[in-house]
Design an enzyme around this catalytic site. Structure first.
Site, PDB file in Angstrom:
ATOM      1  N   LYS A  46     -22.866  -6.740 -28.298  1.00  9.27           N
ATOM      2  CA  LYS A  46     -23.368  -7.282 -26.724  1.00  9.27           C
ATOM      3  C   LYS A  46     -22.591  -8.512 -26.568  1.00  9.27           C
ATOM      4  O   LYS A  46     -22.340  -8.695 -25.088  1.00  9.27           O
ATOM      5  CB  LYS A  46     -25.012  -7.580 -26.928  1.00  9.27           C
ATOM      6  CG  LYS A  46     -25.784  -6.660 -26.577  1.00  9.27           C
ATOM      7  CD  LYS A  46     -26.133  -5.385 -27.493  1.00  9.27           C
ATOM      8  CE  LYS A  46     -25.437  -4.199 -27.195  1.00  9.27           C
ATOM      9  NZ  LYS A  46     -25.617  -3.100 -28.371  1.00  9.27           N
ATOM     10  N   TYR A 102     -24.430   6.387 -28.243  1.00 10.94           N
ATOM     11  CA  TYR A 102     -24.513   4.951 -28.207  1.00 10.94           C
ATOM     12  C   TYR A 102     -23.299   4.170 -28.401  1.00 10.94           C
ATOM     13  O   TYR A 102     -22.783   3.561 -27.283  1.00 10.94           O
ATOM     14  CB  TYR A 102     -25.675   4.400 -29.267  1.00 10.94           C
ATOM     15  CG  TYR A 102     -27.053   4.450 -28.701  1.00 10.94           C
ATOM     16  CD1 TYR A 102     -27.847   3.455 -28.086  1.00 10.94           C
ATOM     17  CD2 TYR A 102     -27.783   5.842 -28.945  1.00 10.94           C
ATOM     18  CE1 TYR A 102     -29.192   3.570 -27.788  1.00 10.94           C
ATOM     19  CE2 TYR A 102     -29.020   5.927 -28.680  1.00 10.94           C
ATOM     20  CZ  TYR A 102     -29.753   4.633 -28.028  1.00 10.94           C
ATOM     21  OH  TYR A 102     -31.123   4.789 -27.588  1.00 10.94           O
ATOM     22  N   VAL A 159     -19.898   8.717 -34.815  1.00 11.59           N
ATOM     23  CA  VAL A 159     -20.788  10.083 -34.868  1.00 11.59           C
ATOM     24  C   VAL A 159     -22.080  10.113 -35.553  1.00 11.59           C
ATOM     25  O   VAL A 159     -22.568  10.798 -35.750  1.00 11.59           O
ATOM     26  CB  VAL A 159     -19.849  11.129 -35.388  1.00 11.59           C
ATOM     27  CG1 VAL A 159     -18.468  11.480 -34.661  1.00 11.59           C
ATOM     28  CG2 VAL A 159     -19.671  10.802 -36.792  1.00 11.59           C
ATOM     29  N   GLU A 212     -16.202  14.077 -27.300  1.00 10.14           N
ATOM     30  CA  GLU A 212     -17.295  14.494 -27.522  1.00 10.14           C
ATOM     31  C   GLU A 212     -17.647  15.681 -27.954  1.00 10.14           C
ATOM     32  O   GLU A 212     -17.181  16.665 -27.045  1.00 10.14           O
ATOM     33  CB  GLU A 212     -18.333  13.781 -26.621  1.00 10.14           C
ATOM     34  CG  GLU A 212     -19.828  14.442 -26.661  1.00 10.14           C
ATOM     35  CD  GLU A 212     -20.563  14.056 -27.822  1.00 10.14           C
ATOM     36  OE1 GLU A 212     -20.568  12.853 -28.235  1.00 10.14           O
ATOM     37  OE2 GLU A 212     -21.267  14.807 -28.390  1.00 10.14           O
ATOM     38  N   ALA A 222     -24.999 -10.117 -45.938  1.00 13.22           N
ATOM     39  CA  ALA A 222     -25.100 -11.090 -45.053  1.00 13.22           C
ATOM     40  C   ALA A 222     -26.734 -10.977 -44.496  1.00 13.22           C
ATOM     41  O   ALA A 222     -27.027  -9.999 -44.024  1.00 13.22           O
ATOM     42  CB  ALA A 222     -24.242 -11.104 -43.872  1.00 13.22           C
ATOM     43  N   ALA A 235     -33.080  -1.675 -33.770  1.00 15.58           N
ATOM     44  CA  ALA A 235     -33.642  -2.879 -34.401  1.00 15.58           C
ATOM     45  C   ALA A 235     -34.932  -3.433 -34.194  1.00 15.58           C
ATOM     46  O   ALA A 235     -35.737  -3.917 -34.885  1.00 15.58           O
ATOM     47  CB  ALA A 235     -32.795  -4.246 -33.651  1.00 15.58           C
ATOM     48  N   HIS A 263     -39.111 -11.990  -4.544  1.00 16.12           N
ATOM     49  CA  HIS A 263     -38.176 -11.472  -3.765  1.00 16.12           C
ATOM     50  C   HIS A 263     -37.013 -12.415  -3.498  1.00 16.12           C
ATOM     51  O   HIS A 263     -37.288 -13.774  -3.523  1.00 16.12           O
ATOM     52  CB  HIS A 263     -38.519 -10.965  -2.511  1.00 16.12           C
ATOM     53  CG  HIS A 263     -37.499 -10.419  -1.481  1.00 16.12           C
ATOM     54  ND1 HIS A 263     -37.294  -9.036  -1.559  1.00 16.12           N
ATOM     55  CD2 HIS A 263     -36.965 -10.853  -0.472  1.00 16.12           C
ATOM     56  CE1 HIS A 263     -36.357  -8.953  -0.810  1.00 16.12           C
ATOM     57  NE2 HIS A 263     -35.895 -10.116  -0.065  1.00 16.12           N
ATOM     58  N   THR A 271     -27.116  -5.393 -40.344  1.00 18.09           N
ATOM     59  CA  THR A 271     -26.121  -4.564 -39.675  1.00 18.09           C
ATOM     60  C   THR A 271     -26.188  -5.086 -38.076  1.00 18.09           C
ATOM     61  O   THR A 271     -25.262  -5.519 -37.532  1.00 18.09           O
ATOM     62  CB  THR A 271     -26.310  -3.247 -39.411  1.00 18.09           C
ATOM     63  OG1 THR A 271     -26.312  -2.493 -40.863  1.00 18.09           O
ATOM     64  CG2 THR A 271     -25.317  -2.574 -38.337  1.00 18.09           C
TER      65      THR A 271
END
Ligand code: FAD
Ligand code: NAD
Length: 474
Positions: free
Chosen positions: A56, A189, A276, A209, A42, A326, A450, A46
């Site tokens: 995201k 991540y 992992v 972990e 595709a 990326a 601000h 990835t």
């Protein structure tokens, strides 16, 4: 439909259309080269299809759901009804929009697109096998080749991604129905980003972990607010344990993990997500045919021009050395295309940013204080906590801080570490500052709107200079 073997020639053959490959192809097209991009699955690779973008999208959607249901402090009382199948459909729509855009951009820049799996077939030749039965193959003769075949998830022995309760990140992001519980193997991540998604959607999440903390590439100060927030979300952490097997039970499965003495702990769960790390895809390219051999990590060594040991073969992105990110892949793609076109271009890793889209986010660029000292600088550090930021308080997210690192004598900015709201966005200003050779004084004297989160970068620079206004000086 292509049947039988046909043969074509091209200036540049790019293998793999992820953020490395499609950017390289577009740039090569812009520079007037005849370029052929081969993709077996595709457009967008990835990142667009199974990684950056879907994760995201799900981080945002799960965050909206969670925030809406947890805003009593602001006087908002809501009990959001989440339809996960619709959420996943929305995420897929975002992906389709982006991948369609990549295909259009490639065509608009004159890139020849070929669907199929490529492998080297001798010096200066690729063989492309088209998908499906009877679709044949073709040979592409190239002047230059760019390998951008990306990476795939590493399997823990015994945890086969084909077995139903065992998921990789791609499968986890495609689930239209949520399990009641999930063990996530790996607190890096993917483990940390996706544990947050599933915890916010109400899944009972356990992270196992191997090392003694999450996100081992970041310091304790940076990881601590992320872990604290994750614990508030109900995520259960177990450190110093490596997952080694799983078995079926009447109600789900049991995952077994062992510490370094072999002492085993069992976790009952419905699904197990294994995250992992990822390994480069270089084993399916018949590299022998072109005289290349991957290093011990499976990557192709490259020089400052993204060139491999074979003069006319370049490697970019996850198959090349460096972080698997990326934007790093895309930059390498641009450089490879420019070098091939004879432009003066070289890789510069001085200010590669990184972000972890956890809650709160992490954003880093350049050197840490320790890195700077190790490189012979005399580092000076300035910090600003988000709980002293007016804007952070008005968003209800005031965990974390901005830290800037500079060279004491020259004032040149060397690095920044941010943990807190919008850290992934805030780090861009400091990346630009490093690239431009800006000093602490430059950042401190730039007027920032601000109230914004970006004022925190100015405040951290002022703190390093010893004249912070909204926090105490050292
Ligand atoms: C869940 C997840 C979240 C992520 N989030 C982020 C993030 O937020 N930010 C970030 O910077 N990075 C993120 N990453 C990492 C990012 O996806 C990779 O670093 C990036 O995709 C690497 O780009 P690439 O072009 O090298 O390879 P890829 O994107 O992997 O693309 C390689 C392409 O090559 C094709 N290919 C492979 N072999 C062949 C062959 N023989 N012939 C033809 N085609 C072939 C593949 O089908 C694929 O489309 C994430 C990764 C995952 C898994
Ligand atoms: N925001 C982003 O930029 C982003 C997001 C997701 C992924 N990525 C990229 O994708 C790569 C892969 O992500 P990842 O999370 O799979 O890898 P990772 O390297 O970030 O983390 C893997 C973790 O698994 C642990 N581990 C290894 N074997 C184990 C075992 N048997 N049992 C328990 N723990 C074990 C490691 O100690 C490590 O903490 C990342 O390195 C990154 O380059 C980037």
């Amino acid at each position: 439909m292509v049947v039988g073997d046909i043969s074509t020639g091209t200036d540049v053959a790019v293998v793999g259309a992820g953020p490395g490959g499609y950017v390289a192809a577009i740039r090569a097209g812009q520079l007037g080269l005849d370029v052929t991009l081969v993709e077996k699955d595709a457009y967008g690779g990835t990142c667009l299809n199974y990684g950056c973008i879907p994760s995201k999208a799900m981080i945002t959607a799960s965050g909206v759901a969670h925030e809406a249901g947890h805003a009593e402090e602001m006087g908002v009382y809501a009990d959001p009804d989440v339809d996960v199948a619709e959420m996943v459909d929305w995420k897929d729509g975002v992906v389709d929009q982006l991948t369609g855009g990549v295909e259009k951009l490639c065509k608009a820049n004159g890139v020849n697109l070929i669907e199929g799996r490529a492998e080297f077939a001798g010096s200066d030749k690729l063989r492309v096998v088209h998908g499906g039965d009877g679709q044949g193959s073709e040979t592409i003769e190239y002047e230059h080749a760019i390998v951008s075949t990306g990476s795939r998830p590493i399997e823990v022995p015994g945890f086969d991604f084909g077995d139903d309760p065992v998921l990789d990140s791609r499968q986890a992001l495609a689930m239209a129905e949520l399990p009641s519980s999930m063990v996530i193997v790996g607190g890096g991540y993917i483990g940390m980003e996706l544990s947050t998604v599933f915890a916010k959607l109400g899944v009972d999440v356990t992270v196992v972990e191997m090392l003694d903390g999450i996100l081992p590439q970041y310091g304790d100060d940076i990881a601590r607010p992320v872990r604290q927030r994750a614990e508030e979300l109900g995520i259960d952490f177990h450190f110093g344990l490596a997952a080694d097997s799983w078995t079926d039970t009447d109600d789900g499965i049991v995952v077994t993990a062992a510490d370094e003495d072999g002492e085993e702990t069992e976790f009952e769960t419905e699904k197990v997500l294994v995250a992992v790390g990822r390994q480069p895809v270089t084993d399916t390219l018949n590299l022998d045919a072109v005289g290349l051999e991957p290093n011990d990590d499976g990557r192709l060594e490259t020089d400052h021009e993204a060139r491999t040991d074979v003069e006319n073969v370049f490697a970019i992105g996850d198959v090349a050395p460096g972080p698997m990110l990326a934007h790093k892949a895309s930059k390498e793609g641009e450089v490879a295309a420019e070098v091939i076109a004879g432009e003066p271009a070289a890789l510069d890793y001085q200010a590669v940013p990184a972000a972890v889209f956890t809650d709160p986010e992490i954003g880093t660029v350049g050197l840490t204080e320790d890195d700077a000292a190790a490189q012979g600088f005399d580092p000076v550090v300035g910090t600003f906590p988000f709980n002293a930021s007016g804007r952070a308080l008005t968003t209800g997210h005031d965990d974390g801080f901005v830290e800037v690192v500079a060279d004491e004598e020259s004032g040149f900015l060397l690095g920044a570490q941010i943990v807190g709201p919008e850290a992934s966005e805030l780090v861009a200003e400091l990346g630009l500052a490093i690239e431009m050779g800006a000093t602490l004084e430059d950042v401190a004297s730039t007027i920032h709107t601000h109230p914004t989160l970006s004022e925190a970068t100015m405040e951290a620079a002022e703190h390093a200079l010893g004249h912070a206004v909204h926090t105490l000086n050292r």
